[in-house]
Write a protein that holds these residues in place. Structure first.
Motif, PDB file in Angstrom:
ATOM      1  N   THR A 116      69.476  40.121  57.971  1.00  0.00           N
ATOM      2  CA  THR A 116      70.765  40.070  58.986  1.00  0.00           C
ATOM      3  C   THR A 116      71.129  38.694  59.150  1.00  0.00           C
ATOM      4  O   THR A 116      70.473  37.860  59.455  1.00  0.00           O
ATOM      5  N   SER A 117      72.394  38.346  58.957  1.00  0.00           N
ATOM      6  CA  SER A 117      72.953  37.235  59.161  1.00  0.00           C
ATOM      7  C   SER A 117      74.055  37.230  60.107  1.00  0.00           C
ATOM      8  O   SER A 117      75.063  37.891  60.160  1.00  0.00           O
ATOM      9  N   MET A 118      73.917  36.555  61.212  1.00  0.00           N
ATOM     10  CA  MET A 118      74.989  36.742  62.441  1.00  0.00           C
ATOM     11  C   MET A 118      75.582  35.474  62.831  1.00  0.00           C
ATOM     12  O   MET A 118      74.878  34.240  62.765  1.00  0.00           O
ATOM     13  N   ALA A 119      76.879  35.391  62.991  1.00  0.00           N
ATOM     14  CA  ALA A 119      77.353  33.952  63.255  1.00  0.00           C
ATOM     15  C   ALA A 119      78.458  34.374  64.432  1.00  0.00           C
ATOM     16  O   ALA A 119      79.299  35.420  64.372  1.00  0.00           O
ATOM     17  N   TYR A 120      78.346  33.670  65.387  1.00  0.00           N
ATOM     18  CA  TYR A 120      79.103  33.849  66.634  1.00  0.00           C
ATOM     19  C   TYR A 120      80.086  32.493  66.943  1.00  0.00           C
ATOM     20  O   TYR A 120      79.173  31.428  66.833  1.00  0.00           O
ATOM     21  N   ASP A 121      81.272  32.419  67.053  1.00  0.00           N
ATOM     22  CA  ASP A 121      81.881  31.194  67.341  1.00  0.00           C
ATOM     23  C   ASP A 121      82.833  31.246  68.459  1.00  0.00           C
ATOM     24  O   ASP A 121      83.677  32.344  68.385  1.00  0.00           O
ATOM     25  N   TYR A 122      82.977  30.362  69.376  1.00  0.00           N
ATOM     26  CA  TYR A 122      83.743  30.464  70.555  1.00  0.00           C
ATOM     27  C   TYR A 122      84.615  29.073  70.424  1.00  0.00           C
ATOM     28  O   TYR A 122      83.814  28.062  70.515  1.00  0.00           O
ATOM     29  N   LYS A 123      85.899  29.276  70.313  1.00  0.00           N
ATOM     30  CA  LYS A 123      86.567  28.041  69.981  1.00  0.00           C
ATOM     31  C   LYS A 123      87.775  28.160  71.350  1.00  0.00           C
ATOM     32  O   LYS A 123      88.164  29.215  71.905  1.00  0.00           O
ATOM     33  N   ARG A 124      88.137  26.929  71.901  1.00  0.00           N
ATOM     34  CA  ARG A 124      89.254  26.878  72.765  1.00  0.00           C
ATOM     35  C   ARG A 124      90.439  25.957  72.501  1.00  0.00           C
ATOM     36  O   ARG A 124      90.129  24.566  71.997  1.00  0.00           O
TER      37      ARG A 124
END
Length: 688
Positions: free
Chosen positions: A310-318
């Motif tokens: 499992t490869s998970m990526a979470y990105d939060y940009k503003r």
């Protein structure tokens, strides 16, 4: 047990989904089968989900199936967002999940997201409640969800395609190709779902003022908004190959690939524009299993080996101005799991049944946030890189001294890392008190342990390597019955009482350093009732009614000591655990037509451990109703199925999780096409 299982076949014009479409079943006449109930199920509290529930439509996830076909609590953030399940007043991390025998709980979080499991990829599913989960695995303080696939491609070449079109520009596509012969079964399935998911809802967390000409407030109203930044694209591919030598040996290969790209919807309390944020989660997962089963008349063995990546990526940009999107969070996680299992069963005589099972899961986890800025301006990588071996072994002996009585003893031993849990014993007993109606009493007791997750131990900041194992004792007792009249009706039901005490309950709490950290602080007492019933009725020829219902009453109370004089959580219901939940599914079939009504209900839930009746501390109860109508058409070259589904029939205004909006009434239309390939003369293609 002789006489316990009585099966009669007198069904006329019943629509049973096979490969996603309903097939008309012709009347076969009265057939009564008397058999021994499997000794493997002695004393077990189990809910089995049949194919009609699993194959209802291509758009359903297993979260949807469990919502309307069981009384366990499904905590959903909305379609294509996190959906978890919890048994008997426990938390989602206390629910174990297996797929073809391999445990698929996320080792970082300890839970499973059921929104990422399409029901069309599951051929058999069952729930083992409470103590019964010890038969399969440890750590299931609440229970176990057991999922699997079957080599059932039929004879020759088979093909099916289903297209679904729904509200909010939602598209669901399903295709399956299969080939079957005496020895080989090959199946390829694929599901693709996509939607901007921008449904309308009434935002009760905001109020808009109404002003008069003098700028005096003369009224207020709740605005109607759209679900912002909730788009998703999910692709699933499942490849299966089975070989049977027709002499008791079967080889199997299962490979399941997931590619998911989902935006995380904005909260109802967010005031900024959706263009000011980017909140996205991407996941790629591969699960593969090789298996060999060797069956003989009195014994059988099985060996399985598997791998999960499992490869998970979470990105939060503003948006920081001028349209520039600055990354706030760049979280990356990689999980690699190696799996191996050996199991054996031995039946020396009719009265005894022995089993042994040894499994191993080796996890390698790397979790990091690549966007932490240091004082010198450099970026730091914060996270952990850990591995852990998880061993679980079990021995069981089941004894049936007489037809009406069965007993079972289970002993399980587990090791996580270099730490061993104390021996986990379990005892089961059941007995038939009346052959008329097959009235049966069941009871069981077990001890169970759950090790902390890798995030509990090592997450930075906040992980606590000194956490203790959660452990507890569970009891349950119940009564069930099954009766019916051949060709007219079948009726069954069960009532179960359960009681569970869990010590060292793990909960994440705020610290004085500004972040959360897990602690062993709670002793939880969870108890209650589970009620299940089912009715099949054929009032006249060509008509059939099938109704299934469930209800659960689950007080789950914090019995720990106060952490401070201001602590108001002791003696209160745990957050997000409804005391009451219920579901009903009814199907009315007539020839090639089928009508289904589904209903579920969750009582109020509290978001705070103090159980405050405040705007943010309390979520009101809600009811949900869905309906569908399906028509099946048969032509010489192909079979065609048409289906219309209406979700949230009464346009219920509700939320399942605080500040997470849910859609109102919405529609889905499906068309299924199944070509008819010419079969060989020796092929017998009987549909049940």
């Amino acid at each position: 047990m002789k006489g316990i299982v009585n099966i009669f076949v007198t069904i006329a014009a019943v629509t049973i989904p096979i490969w996603g479409q309903a097939q008309r079943v012709k009347q076969l006449g009265n057939v009564t089968v008397t058999a021994h109930r499997p000794m493997k199920d002695i004393g077990v509290q189990k809910t089995t989900l049949d194919s009609a529930m699993l194959k209802e439509n291509v758009a359903l996830s297993m979260a949807d199936v469990l919502t309307f076909n069981s009384a366990i609590f499904v905590k959903s953030f909305g379609r294509a967002t996190l959906s978890t399940v919890a048994f008997r007043g426990t938390s989602p991390s206390h629910t174990q999940v297996t797929w073809n025998g391999m445990r698929i709980n996320n080792p970082m979080l300890g839970m499973t997201d059921f929104s990422t499991i399409p029901s069309y990829f599951i051929d058999k599913a069952s729930l083992l409640h409470g103590t019964s989960s010890v038969n399969e695995t440890g750590g299931g303080l609440g229970g176990l969800v057991r999922l699997g696939t079957m080599p059932d491609a039929g004879e020759g070449i088979n093909l099916q395609y289903i297209q679904g079109i729904g509200s909010f520009s939602t598209f669901d596509e399903f295709v399956r190709f299969a080939y079957g012969s005496d020895k080989w079964q090959i199946s390829t399935r694929a599901v693709y779902s996509s939607s901007p998911n921008d449904y309308k809802y009434t935002n009760h967390d905001k109020k808009i003022n109404i002003y008069d000409d003098d700028h005096h407030i003369i009224g207020q109203y709740y605005p109607t908004e759209r679900n912002r930044s909730g788009a998703f694209k999910d692709l699933h591919i499942l490849q299966e190959v089975y070989y049977d030598n027709l002499n008791g040996d079967r080889l199997g290969f299962n490979a399941w690939y997931v590619n998911s790209d989902r935006e995380l919807p904005m909260l109802t309390t967010d005031y900024g524009a959706d263009t000011d944020f980017e909140n996205r989660q991407r996941e790629q997962t591969f699960r593969g299993i090789l298996s060999w089963d060797h069956n003989r008349s009195t014994w059988k063995t099985g060996i399985r080996g598997g791998y999960i990546h499992t490869s998970m990526a979470y990105d939060y940009k503003r948006d920081v101005g001028n349209g520039h999107m600055a990354p706030m969070t760049r979280s990356r996680s990689r999980i690699n799991t190696l799996y191996g299992q050996f199991e054996g069963e031995y039946t020396p005589c009719r009265s005894w049944y022995f089993t042994a099972n040894l499994s191993a899961h080796q996890h390698f986890v790397r979790s990091e946030d690549k966007n932490i800025i240091l004082q010198d301006g450099d970026k730091a990588i914060v996270g952990y890189d850990k591995g852990r071996i998880e061993l679980s072994g079990v021995l069981s002996a089941k004894w049936q001294p007489v037809d009406r009585l069965g007993m079972s003893v289970v002993v399980r031993q587990e090791m996580f890392g270099d730490k061993w849990a104390p021996v986990i014993p379990a005892f089961f007993i059941d007995g038939v008190i009346s052959r008329r109606g097959n009235v049966m009493l069941k009871a069981s007791v077990s001890r169970n342990y759950r090790f902390p997750t890798l995030n509990d131990l090592y997450f930075l900041p906040g992980g606590n390597p000194d956490l203790k194992n959660e452990h507890g004792i569970s009891y349950d007792a119940g009564i069930s019955f099954d009766t019916g009249k051949a060709g007219r009706y079948s009726l069954g039901g069960s009532l179960t009482w359960f009681d569970s005490h869990v010590d060292n309950w793990i909960i994440w709490l705020p610290t004085t350093k500004g972040f959360f950290s897990p602690r062993n602080i709670k002793q939880v007492h969870a108890y209650g009732l589970e009620l299940k019933s089912n009715l099949g009725w054929q009032p006249v020829k060509d008509w059939y009614v099938d109704i299934n219902g469930s209800y659960s009453w689950t007080p789950s109370v914090n019995k720990g000591d106060k952490m401070s004089p201001a602590d108001q959580s002791v003696g209160k219901q745990l957050p997000y655990v409804p005391r009451h939940s219920a579901s009903i599914t009814g199907t009315l079939s007539w020839r090639s037509w089928s009508f289904m009504y589904k209903w579920c209900w969750y009582s109020e839930r509290f978001t705070m451990s103090s159980n405050d009746y405040t705007i943010t501390g309390h979520l009101p109860q809600y009811f949900m109703s869905n309906i569908s109508i399906e028509k099946n058409l048969g032509f010489r070259p192909l079979d065609l199925s048409l289906k219309l589904a209406v979700n949230n029939l009464f346009d219920e205004d509700y939320i399942s999780v605080l500040s997470r909006p849910m859609p109102g009434i919405n529609f889905e239309f499906f068309i299924g096409i199944t070509p008819k390939f010419r079969k060989s003369d020796k092929t017998t293609n009987i549909k049940y």
